[in-house]
Motif scaffolding. Sequence first.
Motif, PDB file in Angstrom:
ATOM      1  N   ARG A 140       0.821  -1.210   0.000  1.00 20.54           N
ATOM      2  CA  ARG A 140       0.000   0.000   0.000  1.00 20.54           C
ATOM      3  C   ARG A 140       0.859   1.267   0.000  1.00 20.54           C
ATOM      4  O   ARG A 140       0.367   2.338  -0.347  1.00 20.54           O
ATOM      5  CB  ARG A 140      -0.903   0.005   1.246  1.00 20.54           C
ATOM      6  CG  ARG A 140      -1.956  -1.077   1.288  1.00 20.54           C
ATOM      7  CD  ARG A 140      -2.672  -1.046   2.634  1.00 20.54           C
ATOM      8  NE  ARG A 140      -3.151   0.291   2.942  1.00 20.54           N
ATOM      9  CZ  ARG A 140      -3.396   0.739   4.185  1.00 20.54           C
ATOM     10  NH1 ARG A 140      -3.183  -0.072   5.226  1.00 20.54           N
ATOM     11  NH2 ARG A 140      -3.861   1.959   4.375  1.00 20.54           N
ATOM     12  N   HIS A 141       2.101   1.151   0.420  1.00 19.96           N
ATOM     13  CA  HIS A 141       2.894   2.347   0.692  1.00 19.96           C
ATOM     14  C   HIS A 141       4.152   2.479  -0.173  1.00 19.96           C
ATOM     15  O   HIS A 141       4.901   3.431  -0.018  1.00 19.96           O
ATOM     16  CB  HIS A 141       3.309   2.374   2.167  1.00 19.96           C
ATOM     17  CG  HIS A 141       2.165   2.192   3.117  1.00 19.96           C
ATOM     18  ND1 HIS A 141       1.099   3.052   3.169  1.00 19.96           N
ATOM     19  CD2 HIS A 141       1.927   1.221   4.043  1.00 19.96           C
ATOM     20  CE1 HIS A 141       0.242   2.643   4.092  1.00 19.96           C
ATOM     21  NE2 HIS A 141       0.726   1.530   4.635  1.00 19.96           N
ATOM     22  N   LEU A 142       4.398   1.514  -1.045  1.00 24.10           N
ATOM     23  CA  LEU A 142       5.609   1.539  -1.854  1.00 24.10           C
ATOM     24  C   LEU A 142       5.264   1.568  -3.338  1.00 24.10           C
ATOM     25  O   LEU A 142       4.219   1.071  -3.760  1.00 24.10           O
ATOM     26  CB  LEU A 142       6.487   0.323  -1.546  1.00 24.10           C
ATOM     27  CG  LEU A 142       7.002   0.195  -0.114  1.00 24.10           C
ATOM     28  CD1 LEU A 142       7.747  -1.122   0.063  1.00 24.10           C
ATOM     29  CD2 LEU A 142       7.913   1.369   0.240  1.00 24.10           C
ATOM     30  N   ARG A 143       6.163   2.121  -4.107  1.00 20.29           N
ATOM     31  CA  ARG A 143       6.027   2.156  -5.560  1.00 20.29           C
ATOM     32  C   ARG A 143       7.376   1.797  -6.171  1.00 20.29           C
ATOM     33  O   ARG A 143       8.406   2.342  -5.788  1.00 20.29           O
ATOM     34  CB  ARG A 143       5.604   3.556  -6.017  1.00 20.29           C
ATOM     35  CG  ARG A 143       5.431   3.692  -7.527  1.00 20.29           C
ATOM     36  CD  ARG A 143       4.871   5.066  -7.916  1.00 20.29           C
ATOM     37  NE  ARG A 143       5.745   6.164  -7.522  1.00 20.29           N
ATOM     38  CZ  ARG A 143       5.486   7.016  -6.527  1.00 20.29           C
ATOM     39  NH1 ARG A 143       4.368   6.867  -5.791  1.00 20.29           N
ATOM     40  NH2 ARG A 143       6.300   7.994  -6.230  1.00 20.29           N
ATOM     41  N   LEU A 144       7.384   0.871  -7.111  1.00 18.99           N
ATOM     42  CA  LEU A 144       8.633   0.436  -7.736  1.00 18.99           C
ATOM     43  C   LEU A 144       9.072   1.459  -8.782  1.00 18.99           C
ATOM     44  O   LEU A 144       8.401   1.651  -9.798  1.00 18.99           O
ATOM     45  CB  LEU A 144       8.458  -0.940  -8.387  1.00 18.99           C
ATOM     46  CG  LEU A 144       9.736  -1.533  -9.000  1.00 18.99           C
ATOM     47  CD1 LEU A 144      10.759  -1.834  -7.924  1.00 18.99           C
ATOM     48  CD2 LEU A 144       9.417  -2.784  -9.805  1.00 18.99           C
ATOM     49  N   GLU A 145      10.192   2.114  -8.538  1.00 20.40           N
ATOM     50  CA  GLU A 145      10.728   3.098  -9.476  1.00 20.40           C
ATOM     51  C   GLU A 145      11.746   2.491 -10.429  1.00 20.40           C
ATOM     52  O   GLU A 145      11.967   3.002 -11.522  1.00 20.40           O
ATOM     53  CB  GLU A 145      11.380   4.252  -8.711  1.00 20.40           C
ATOM     54  CG  GLU A 145      10.409   5.122  -7.937  1.00 20.40           C
ATOM     55  CD  GLU A 145       9.562   6.004  -8.837  1.00 20.40           C
ATOM     56  OE1 GLU A 145       9.848   6.055 -10.054  1.00 20.40           O
ATOM     57  OE2 GLU A 145       8.607   6.631  -8.345  1.00 20.40           O
ATOM     58  N   GLY A 146      12.390   1.408 -10.003  1.00 17.24           N
ATOM     59  CA  GLY A 146      13.391   0.820 -10.874  1.00 17.24           C
ATOM     60  C   GLY A 146      14.130  -0.325 -10.227  1.00 17.24           C
ATOM     61  O   GLY A 146      13.917  -0.650  -9.056  1.00 17.24           O
ATOM     62  N   VAL A 147      14.984  -0.955 -11.021  1.00 18.08           N
ATOM     63  CA  VAL A 147      15.846  -2.035 -10.548  1.00 18.08           C
ATOM     64  C   VAL A 147      17.284  -1.636 -10.846  1.00 18.08           C
ATOM     65  O   VAL A 147      17.618  -1.260 -11.974  1.00 18.08           O
ATOM     66  CB  VAL A 147      15.511  -3.367 -11.244  1.00 18.08           C
ATOM     67  CG1 VAL A 147      16.464  -4.466 -10.780  1.00 18.08           C
ATOM     68  CG2 VAL A 147      14.065  -3.761 -10.944  1.00 18.08           C
ATOM     69  N   TYR A 148      18.101  -1.713  -9.821  1.00 13.18           N
ATOM     70  CA  TYR A 148      19.473  -1.215  -9.897  1.00 13.18           C
ATOM     71  C   TYR A 148      20.453  -2.303  -9.487  1.00 13.18           C
ATOM     72  O   TYR A 148      20.224  -3.014  -8.501  1.00 13.18           O
ATOM     73  CB  TYR A 148      19.619  -0.004  -8.972  1.00 13.18           C
ATOM     74  CG  TYR A 148      21.028   0.447  -8.709  1.00 13.18           C
ATOM     75  CD1 TYR A 148      21.815   0.976  -9.734  1.00 13.18           C
ATOM     76  CD2 TYR A 148      21.581   0.365  -7.431  1.00 13.18           C
ATOM     77  CE1 TYR A 148      23.102   1.403  -9.485  1.00 13.18           C
ATOM     78  CE2 TYR A 148      22.871   0.792  -7.179  1.00 13.18           C
ATOM     79  CZ  TYR A 148      23.635   1.314  -8.208  1.00 13.18           C
ATOM     80  OH  TYR A 148      24.917   1.735  -7.964  1.00 13.18           O
TER      81      TYR A 148
END
Length: 261
Positions: free
Chosen positions: A41-49
């Motif tokens: 509910r509180h996180l959003r995936l911005e990318g993979v590094y």
Amino acid sequence: MGRRRNGSDASLSQDRRRGGGRAGALPHEAAAVARAVVTSRHLRLEGVYGHPMTSYGFEDESYLLGQLRGFKQAITAIEAAGIAIPIRMVSSSAIVLGYPEADWNAVDPGRLVVGMSFPAVEERKAVWRPALVGLKSRLVLVKSLAEIGAVYPAPFLPLRPQMRIGLIPIGWSDGYPHRMPEGATALIRGQRVRLLGPSHSELLRVDLSDISDAAIGDEVVLLGQSGEDAIGLTELADQWGVTTRDLFPIIGKTLPHRYFG
């Protein structure tokens, strides 16, 4: 992972490790970790590094290529799970010049930003301007050792006829080698002068015998230009017995910095 203290949602880049044993998800865990992020509910995936282990005192291309393959496997697994990855980045400072295939849609230039170069393929060869261009101090004391009277001679300081020395407020606490390098020099008024051991935590001795009019306040150049002469990064690294890359983290965290555009 979690909410910010103010209760707002947090963006997250997944760190995917390839065998160095540091933080991050392993390739076979990547899809599950990404799924946990996007269903939160509180996180959003911005990318993979990813940050491959290379240029850390060993050179093993097969290991590097294996890490790049592992990153690709992780990306493939995440996308196969129907999860979109806005940013995919594995090309670090030691990789971006030599492995264009690792660019994906983002790169991490890292140490390249300060002019620390790495091996490059032909189309990415370039001259990198180092961010570290000068290490300078000033004489805070000038004194004659032509007559030392009854003082017992210091075994570490061979005296010369009409010898004069100076002190500069820089030492091993500022990154200078603990043991004075053989043949270490500096520049004053465009002339080479010897640095005299031993190194102290906050002071270095300078042999002023060949510059009779050297005075308190004169600039002393350990790295950079003075008159028609200069001490460059390569020469300074040779004096100190290190690589030019080593100079960047060694020098002057305690010293004032000046930045030029």
